[in-house]
Write an enzyme that holds these catalytic residues in place. Structure first.
Site, PDB file in Angstrom:
ATOM      1  N   TYR A 173      -2.736  25.959  11.170  1.00 58.57           N
ATOM      2  CA  TYR A 173      -2.223  26.210  12.577  1.00 58.57           C
ATOM      3  C   TYR A 173      -3.597  26.563  13.784  1.00 58.57           C
ATOM      4  O   TYR A 173      -3.652  26.085  14.708  1.00 58.57           O
ATOM      5  CB  TYR A 173      -1.331  27.200  12.583  1.00 58.57           C
ATOM      6  CG  TYR A 173      -0.563  27.829  13.851  1.00 58.57           C
ATOM      7  CD1 TYR A 173       0.328  26.618  14.514  1.00 58.57           C
ATOM      8  CD2 TYR A 173      -0.868  28.916  14.435  1.00 58.57           C
ATOM      9  CE1 TYR A 173       1.073  27.188  15.572  1.00 58.57           C
ATOM     10  CE2 TYR A 173      -0.398  29.183  15.665  1.00 58.57           C
ATOM     11  CZ  TYR A 173       0.721  28.496  16.179  1.00 58.57           C
ATOM     12  OH  TYR A 173       1.294  28.545  17.285  1.00 58.57           O
TER      13      TYR A 173
ATOM     14  N   LYS B 124      -4.633  24.149  16.706  1.00 62.41           N
ATOM     15  CA  LYS B 124      -4.369  24.991  18.036  1.00 62.41           C
ATOM     16  C   LYS B 124      -5.696  24.990  18.969  1.00 62.41           C
ATOM     17  O   LYS B 124      -5.704  24.925  19.992  1.00 62.41           O
ATOM     18  CB  LYS B 124      -3.786  26.488  17.898  1.00 62.41           C
ATOM     19  CG  LYS B 124      -2.399  26.339  17.649  1.00 62.41           C
ATOM     20  CD  LYS B 124      -1.560  25.729  18.607  1.00 62.41           C
ATOM     21  CE  LYS B 124      -0.323  25.926  18.872  1.00 62.41           C
ATOM     22  NZ  LYS B 124       0.612  25.025  19.656  1.00 62.41           N
TER      23      LYS B 124
END
Ligand code: NAI
Length: 750
Positions: A164, A168
């Protein structure tokens, strides 16, 4: 109170708008007049399953309040389809909020390929596909706003979120580049790192906090960033709990750990580690150009074996830079550089008169006086090493230029230029750096340049607004021009001009020019400057370079290669006011400009005199006549020569003392039979003092005849009397005349 922000007529796509933050954005946009595409796949938080219910519910909520909305159930992995829904339903797409997201948290070692890929597919690839599908529509309509949703986990890292975090922060990189590519089309792209209670955070936040960190505390930032009135582009913001903060990069001053002709070692890195990581005086680079600029500076520092710190943007007080000198610049050149420059500013063999600038074998081979900017121009880049000036070079505009000739430029040789920051001004919207550069051939001053550089956005540091030291522009007379010359630049003008040493890619590289907001690469301001000077030389001085004294221009607008330059001229004595326009558009490109010519000196019946009649002879004859005249002046022996050679000897013997006592630069213009035949500068300010030919950068200039000079020196004529009777003329700081005694005393016996 100012008007509320509305979105009437705008079409907004919010991905993942079936719940959490996305829902909040969709409702807020709908309430403020936008037509909303509520996109949501309706799956679980890990990316499994799908349902139309989530999106439908939000659409109903918007419609119930009188808003316009339509549901889209596709995955962001089908980016085209989402945009197609917007086009089919509302006919356009203005705003994209990339918000859809899932989580597959695992400690790094346990992260599977699927965990990695799914996260990247939804967050990074999904945002890419949706934004790309919207891009050309935004580009064509010259409006677009895109939001990327990053996360504190990406910015700072977070245990169990390797997949993640990577995706991101990938979104930030994507946004940074879209901001650059979109700027020209009014497409802005910004990134947010929100924190809010949602189903994604309910497993990691206690219920109370989850309740308090409401999604409605994030939506207002997204709406503002997406509004047409918001200029922000390429920003990164943390937002949550009703607080918003902006982030940027910070870079330590750094240290050069390499020396010329030596290999770079890990030990050198180790030994410099604390300095490399020391954030005292850190800078905030904001573009890749600024980053590269540092490296270029490092290369030249290593080459010159100069300092070890590498951050060109360190320091915070621009006013403290006043008086700082730059390292001496050495410029060696041959006749090739002179010819290349002449071609660069539009000279052509089509005009027979130009041959003397293009052919080294020509009997009057000459250098264009405006070539005088070439040895001095690298001073602009040298500013990066001046402490106190926090320059972002991407924001630098060349505002004005002044060039004054002291002697003829040699057609080849080595010139040395010394630059000093003459002043730094605070114009509010920006900072102006006034940079004085003196260029010498041996010890003779050949020209003086003053660059006025405007740094957009660097004002507001509390500095002064105006400067006595800045050479002023001059308004043109209020009448139709006395003469006009129109000349088309060539399509390759900038490509040719840059070979004279201004390598800024803005003048050659289309993508670089686009980043600066230009349609295509632009012509160098100093190239238009060269054209204008040529036009005046042609119109009023028959291409005689020895008549050229000084030029001042203000750069107003860019010129594109291939456009025609129209130089309008007004003659007022020896001053020729000029204004340059682009003929095709009528835009003024050089304003407040003028060229000062030397008084036209003619030779008649052996004795030189000021010429008041119009020209009847060719410029070649006059040039030759002037040269002969100059030679005659030089070989003329003057009584004052002896005094000056004695002054030189005294300076050699005890210059330091005199410099301490006097601390001033005196210029002398010695005349014979009403004409200035010698110029001297007694410099009792710099180093150990010096005497040299020519008047340069003098604090005060005395004009006096050879005879009266001797009368003063011999004590027979009191300097005050000489002044009041008009025998001694004084320009500049008249108070310094009082120090003359220290310079001239005890010469009576000579
Ligand atoms: P959420 O789970 O409530 O909302 C995400 C929405 O995206 C869901 O409705 C889901 O159905 C939808 N979605 C998932 N995959 C999709 C796909 N392939 N296509 C279309 N829709 C899809 O979560 P939340 O908190 O509202 O998150 C919104 C965004 O903000 C996410 O990108 C998340 O990573 C980010 N974020 C949220 C934080 C928070 O504190 N809530 C912190 C940092 C980032």
């Amino acid at each position: 109170m100012s008007a509320p922000l509305t979105f009437d007529g705008r079409v907004v796509l919010v991905t993942g708008a079936g719940g959490g933050l996305g829902r909040e954005y969709a409702l807020a946009f709908g309430q403020r007049g936008a037509a909303v595409i509520v996109n949501d796949l309706g799956g679980d938080i890990k990316g499994g399953g799908r349902s139309s219910a989530a999106a439908d519910k939000v659409v109903e909520e918007i419609r119930a309040k009188g808003g316009k909305a339509v549901a889209s159930y596709d995955s962001v992995e089908d980016g085209e389809k989402l945009i197609q829904t917007a086009l089919d339903t509302f006919g356009r797409i203005d705003i994209v909020v990339n918000n859809a997201g899932i989580l597959r948290d695992r400690s790094f070692a346990r992260t599977s390929d699927v965990d990695w890929d799914l996260i990247h597919r939804v967050h990074l690839r999904g945002s890419f596909l949706v934004s790309r599908a919207a891009w050309n529509h935004m580009k064509n309509q010259k409006f677009g706003r895109i939001i990327m949703t990053s996360s504190a986990a990406g910015i700072y890292g977070n245990f169990g979120q390797a997949n993640y975090s990577a995706a991101k922060l990938g979104l930030l990189g994507l946004s940074n580049t879209l901001a650059i590519e979109g700027q020209k089309y009014n497409i802005h792209c910004n990134t947010i790192a929100p924190t809010a209670g949602s189903r994604l955070t309910e497993t990691v936040m206690p219920p109370d906090l989850l309740q308090s960190l409401r999604a409605e505390y994030v939506a207002p930032l997204v709406l503002w960033l997406c509004h047409e009135a918001c200029p922000e582009n390429g920003g990164l913001f943390e937002v949550g709990a009703g607080w918003i903060g902006k982030l940027r990069w910070e870079r330590s001053l750094g240290r050069i750990v390499r020396q010329k002709n030596q290999s770079m070692t890990p030990e050198a890195v180790r030994d410099a580690w604390s300095e490399i990581c020391d954030f005292t005086d850190a800078s905030k680079p904001s573009s890749i150009q600024e980053s590269l600029q540092t490296l270029v500076e490092v290369l030249s520092r290593v080459e010159d074996e100069r300092g070890i710190r590498a951050n060109p943007t360190a320091g915070t007080n621009p006013s403290s830079a006043v008086g700082q000198t730059l390292p001496e610049m050495v410029f060696s050149y041959t006749h090739m550089n002179c010819i290349l420059y002449a071609l660069g500013v539009g000279m052509s063999t089509r005009e027979p008169e130009h041959l003397r600038f293009l052919y080294e074998g020509h009997q009057d081979f000459s250098v264009l006086p405006t070539f005088g900017v070439i040895p001095a121009q690298s001073a602009m880049m040298g500013l990066s090493s001046v402490p106190g000036l926090n320059i972002d070079f991407t924001q630098l505009l060349h505002g004005e230029q002044y060039l004054e000739m002291s002697g003829a430029l040699p057609t080849s040789g080595t010139l040395r230029s010394r630059a000093v920051v003459a002043d730094v001004l605070d114009k509010g919207s920006g900072m102006v750096i006034v940079l004085d550069v003196h260029t010498y051939s041996e010890r003779e001053l050949v020209c003086y340049n003053q660059f006025s550089l405007f740094i957009v956005g660097a004002g507001g540091f509390g500095g002064k607004r105006t400067s006595q030291k800045a050479v002023a522009t001059a308004p043109r007379p209020d009448r139709a021009p006395d003469a006009v010359i129109v000349e088309q630049t060539s399509r390759d003008q900038a490509a040719l001009y840059r070979l004279s040493g201004d390598w800024n890619p803005l003048h050659i590289d289309p993508s670089f020019a686009a980043m600066g907001g230009f349609e295509s690469p632009i012509l160098h301001g100093l190239c238009s400057f060269g054209f204008a000077a040529r036009h005046v030389l042609k119109q009023y001085a028959a291409n005689d370079v020895s008549r050229f004294k000084a030029i001042k221009v203000r750069f107003v607008k860019p010129v594109y290669p291939g456009q025609s330059l129209q130089t309008e001229m007004w003659k007022e004595g020896n001053r020729i006011h000029i204004q340059c326009k682009v003929k095709e558009s009528g835009d003024v490109v050089l304003s407040g400009a003028y060229i000062d010519l030397q008084t036209d000196v003619c030779v008649s019946a052996g004795s030189p005199q000021v010429c008041t009649h119009t020209h009847t002879h060719t410029s070649e004859t006059r040039l030759r006549a002037q040269r002969d005249d100059a030679v005659r002046s030089q070989s003329l022996s003057l009584q004052s020569d002896l005094v000056f050679s004695e002054i030189a000897r005294r300076i050699r013997d005890g210059g330091q003392e005199l410099v301490k006592k006097v601390n001033a630069v005196f210029g002398w213009e010695i005349s014979k039979d009403g004409r200035t035949v010698r110029e001297w500068t007694i410099d009792l300010k710099t180093d150990g003092g010096s005497l040299h030919r020519g008047v340069s950068k003098a604090d005060v200039i005395f004009s006096v005849s050879d005879e009266d000079f001797m009368e003063v020196v011999k004590g027979k004529l009191n300097p005050q009397q000489a002044f009041f009777s008009g025998k001694l003329k004084v320009k500049g700081n008249i108070m310094l005349s009082q120090k003359l005694e220290a310079v001239l005393k005890d010469y009576a016996k000579l």
